[in-house]
Design a protein around this motif. Sequence first.
Motif, PDB file in Angstrom:
ATOM      1  N   ASP A 113      -8.244   2.246  -4.049  1.00 32.86           N
ATOM      2  CA  ASP A 113      -8.994   1.528  -3.031  1.00 32.86           C
ATOM      3  C   ASP A 113      -8.946   0.017  -3.289  1.00 32.86           C
ATOM      4  O   ASP A 113      -8.810  -0.779  -2.355  1.00 32.86           O
ATOM      5  CB  ASP A 113     -10.440   2.048  -3.010  1.00 32.86           C
ATOM      6  CG  ASP A 113     -11.116   1.708  -1.705  1.00 32.86           C
ATOM      7  OD1 ASP A 113     -10.578   2.088  -0.641  1.00 32.86           O
ATOM      8  OD2 ASP A 113     -12.167   1.038  -1.744  1.00 32.86           O
ATOM      9  N   LYS A 116      -5.484  -1.134  -2.303  1.00 33.08           N
ATOM     10  CA  LYS A 116      -5.373  -1.270  -0.832  1.00 33.08           C
ATOM     11  C   LYS A 116      -5.982  -2.600  -0.378  1.00 33.08           C
ATOM     12  O   LYS A 116      -5.385  -3.322   0.427  1.00 33.08           O
ATOM     13  CB  LYS A 116      -6.086  -0.104  -0.141  1.00 33.08           C
ATOM     14  CG  LYS A 116      -6.108  -0.224   1.381  1.00 33.08           C
ATOM     15  CD  LYS A 116      -6.632   1.016   2.049  1.00 33.08           C
ATOM     16  CE  LYS A 116      -8.137   1.090   2.150  1.00 33.08           C
ATOM     17  NZ  LYS A 116      -8.785   0.122   3.034  1.00 33.08           N
ATOM     18  N   TRP A 119      -3.572  -5.394  -1.188  1.00 31.24           N
ATOM     19  CA  TRP A 119      -2.204  -5.356  -0.669  1.00 31.24           C
ATOM     20  C   TRP A 119      -2.118  -5.251   0.854  1.00 31.24           C
ATOM     21  O   TRP A 119      -1.070  -5.519   1.423  1.00 31.24           O
ATOM     22  CB  TRP A 119      -1.438  -4.155  -1.274  1.00 31.24           C
ATOM     23  CG  TRP A 119      -1.279  -4.216  -2.754  1.00 31.24           C
ATOM     24  CD1 TRP A 119      -1.474  -5.297  -3.575  1.00 31.24           C
ATOM     25  CD2 TRP A 119      -0.889  -3.142  -3.616  1.00 31.24           C
ATOM     26  NE1 TRP A 119      -1.226  -4.956  -4.881  1.00 31.24           N
ATOM     27  CE2 TRP A 119      -0.856  -3.635  -4.943  1.00 31.24           C
ATOM     28  CE3 TRP A 119      -0.540  -1.798  -3.417  1.00 31.24           C
ATOM     29  CZ2 TRP A 119      -0.495  -2.844  -6.045  1.00 31.24           C
ATOM     30  CZ3 TRP A 119      -0.184  -1.010  -4.501  1.00 31.24           C
ATOM     31  CH2 TRP A 119      -0.165  -1.531  -5.804  1.00 31.24           C
ATOM     32  N   MET A 120      -3.235  -4.817   1.496  1.00 30.20           N
ATOM     33  CA  MET A 120      -3.142  -4.525   2.926  1.00 30.20           C
ATOM     34  C   MET A 120      -4.236  -5.255   3.690  1.00 30.20           C
ATOM     35  O   MET A 120      -5.372  -5.349   3.228  1.00 30.20           O
ATOM     36  CB  MET A 120      -3.259  -3.019   3.154  1.00 30.20           C
ATOM     37  CG  MET A 120      -2.301  -2.284   2.249  1.00 30.20           C
ATOM     38  SD  MET A 120      -1.847  -0.662   2.776  1.00 30.20           S
ATOM     39  CE  MET A 120      -1.106  -0.904   4.334  1.00 30.20           C
ATOM     40  N   SER A 123      -4.931  -1.039   8.393  1.00 27.09           N
ATOM     41  CA  SER A 123      -4.105   0.167   8.253  1.00 27.09           C
ATOM     42  C   SER A 123      -2.676  -0.137   8.682  1.00 27.09           C
ATOM     43  O   SER A 123      -2.463  -0.748   9.741  1.00 27.09           O
ATOM     44  CB  SER A 123      -4.654   1.287   9.142  1.00 27.09           C
ATOM     45  OG  SER A 123      -5.854   1.767   8.602  1.00 27.09           O
ATOM     46  N   TYR A 179      -4.197   8.053   1.374  1.00 28.75           N
ATOM     47  CA  TYR A 179      -4.024   6.603   1.528  1.00 28.75           C
ATOM     48  C   TYR A 179      -2.652   6.265   2.123  1.00 28.75           C
ATOM     49  O   TYR A 179      -2.479   5.193   2.693  1.00 28.75           O
ATOM     50  CB  TYR A 179      -4.252   5.872   0.184  1.00 28.75           C
ATOM     51  CG  TYR A 179      -5.712   5.528   0.002  1.00 28.75           C
ATOM     52  CD1 TYR A 179      -6.672   6.534  -0.070  1.00 28.75           C
ATOM     53  CD2 TYR A 179      -6.148   4.211  -0.044  1.00 28.75           C
ATOM     54  CE1 TYR A 179      -8.022   6.230  -0.197  1.00 28.75           C
ATOM     55  CE2 TYR A 179      -7.488   3.892  -0.175  1.00 28.75           C
ATOM     56  CZ  TYR A 179      -8.424   4.918  -0.247  1.00 28.75           C
ATOM     57  OH  TYR A 179      -9.756   4.604  -0.360  1.00 28.75           O
ATOM     58  N   TYR A 183      -3.732   4.946   5.762  1.00 27.12           N
ATOM     59  CA  TYR A 183      -3.637   3.481   5.703  1.00 27.12           C
ATOM     60  C   TYR A 183      -2.193   2.977   5.611  1.00 27.12           C
ATOM     61  O   TYR A 183      -1.957   1.775   5.617  1.00 27.12           O
ATOM     62  CB  TYR A 183      -4.415   2.954   4.487  1.00 27.12           C
ATOM     63  CG  TYR A 183      -5.857   3.408   4.446  1.00 27.12           C
ATOM     64  CD1 TYR A 183      -6.766   2.972   5.413  1.00 27.12           C
ATOM     65  CD2 TYR A 183      -6.301   4.265   3.449  1.00 27.12           C
ATOM     66  CE1 TYR A 183      -8.095   3.395   5.380  1.00 27.12           C
ATOM     67  CE2 TYR A 183      -7.631   4.682   3.406  1.00 27.12           C
ATOM     68  CZ  TYR A 183      -8.522   4.254   4.372  1.00 27.12           C
ATOM     69  OH  TYR A 183      -9.829   4.674   4.338  1.00 27.12           O
ATOM     70  N   MET A 185      -0.313   3.120   2.991  1.00 29.80           N
ATOM     71  CA  MET A 185      -0.021   2.503   1.685  1.00 29.80           C
ATOM     72  C   MET A 185       1.271   3.043   1.100  1.00 29.80           C
ATOM     73  O   MET A 185       1.662   4.181   1.360  1.00 29.80           O
ATOM     74  CB  MET A 185      -1.158   2.794   0.698  1.00 29.80           C
ATOM     75  CG  MET A 185      -2.105   1.635   0.546  1.00 29.80           C
ATOM     76  SD  MET A 185      -3.303   1.987  -0.735  1.00 29.80           S
ATOM     77  CE  MET A 185      -2.471   1.304  -2.165  1.00 29.80           C
TER      78      MET A 185
END
Length: 338
Positions: A113, A116, A119-120, A123, A179, A183, A185
């Motif tokens: 988490d 994420k 890095w993001m 979504s 994930y 999302y 990932m």
Amino acid sequence: MKTNSILITGGAGFIGSNFVPFFLESNPDLHLVNLDKLTYAGDLENLTDVDNNPKYTFVEGDICNRKLIEELFNKYQFQGVIHFAAESHVDNSITNPGAFINTNITGTFNLIDVAKAHWMSASFQFIKGKEANRFHHISTDEVYGTLGETGLFTEQTPYAPNSPYSASKASSDFIVRSYFHTYGMNVITTNCSNNYGPKQHNEKLIPTIIRKAISGENIPIYGDGKNIRDWLYVLDHCKGIELVYKTGTTGETYNIGGRNERDNLYIVDVICGILDEIRPAKKSYKEQITFVKDRPGHDFRYAIDANKLENELGWEADENFESGIQKTIEWYLNKYEQ
Ligand code: NAD
């Protein structure tokens, strides 16, 4: 600090402490940060060969500590995570399952988490420059449950974990999978069979056999000794992890196993046979073998089909059980006879 940093978790454990020196040597451009809580299973003695490597940093801490993980991500701007940290001993999961739920499930959730969030931006939208950042989750074939006399675990085998350990690993695999699907990932999971080799904790089967043998004690074998595992030399696992981390397809899982199915009776017999040759005692070490009450819910057989990893990524195990066990015995004799 912005470097080519990768976060390794659980790098002071058995597989992690074999992986860290191996990966540092084959990737001199990368900086590894090893986050480990140093539970009873972690031992910095296993990492003395990288202590002074400027590309290596050790951090003592818990993957369940979200604040710490966030600080590390802020400081090192990790481009990847290779996540080994876990409670890993099935017997302990029977007596103390709570630690397995915390570390294996909550800890994995925390890590992925935070990754994420770093890095993001939303979504399926990576922050610019972070598109290639990857989360590699290290898991086990035990998530698939048990096999009968025939058949192999493939990546399509339905999950059917039988111990609190394997159930907690299965849960973490599902979190990582979600994930990717929810999302977008860049995640990848490897499910490996039983490892053996240098630096394994004393509590595990092969170190126990060697230690008890040379100290003249009974060598305990569960049940009738017919349980079968697919044994992989730890460096072959490390090579598989590196290959999958670098070349595997996002969102996929890869089984790693060396086609070395052996039952526990065979394992103890081979080890005692080798010890009889290189450390002969008055009687054969085989006379110390003692059968003890079986572990509850003891899975009968695990065996991996590694075709996907072999055919798609070109992985191949360098050792079979008979070659790997020689090196392993030498390493433990050196440790126990000091
Ligand atoms: P290990 O028990 O030897 O090492 C685990 C390491 O994780 C230890 O150094 C420990 O201190 C650390 N750790 C535990 N809890 C932590 C926490 N909350 N925060 C930070 N660090 C923590 O385990 P291993 O045999 O090296 O296994 C490594 C990984 O590989 C695990 O995820 C395991 O499920 C998986 N795996 C192991 C095998 C095997 O045969 N050993 C096979 C397949 C997969």
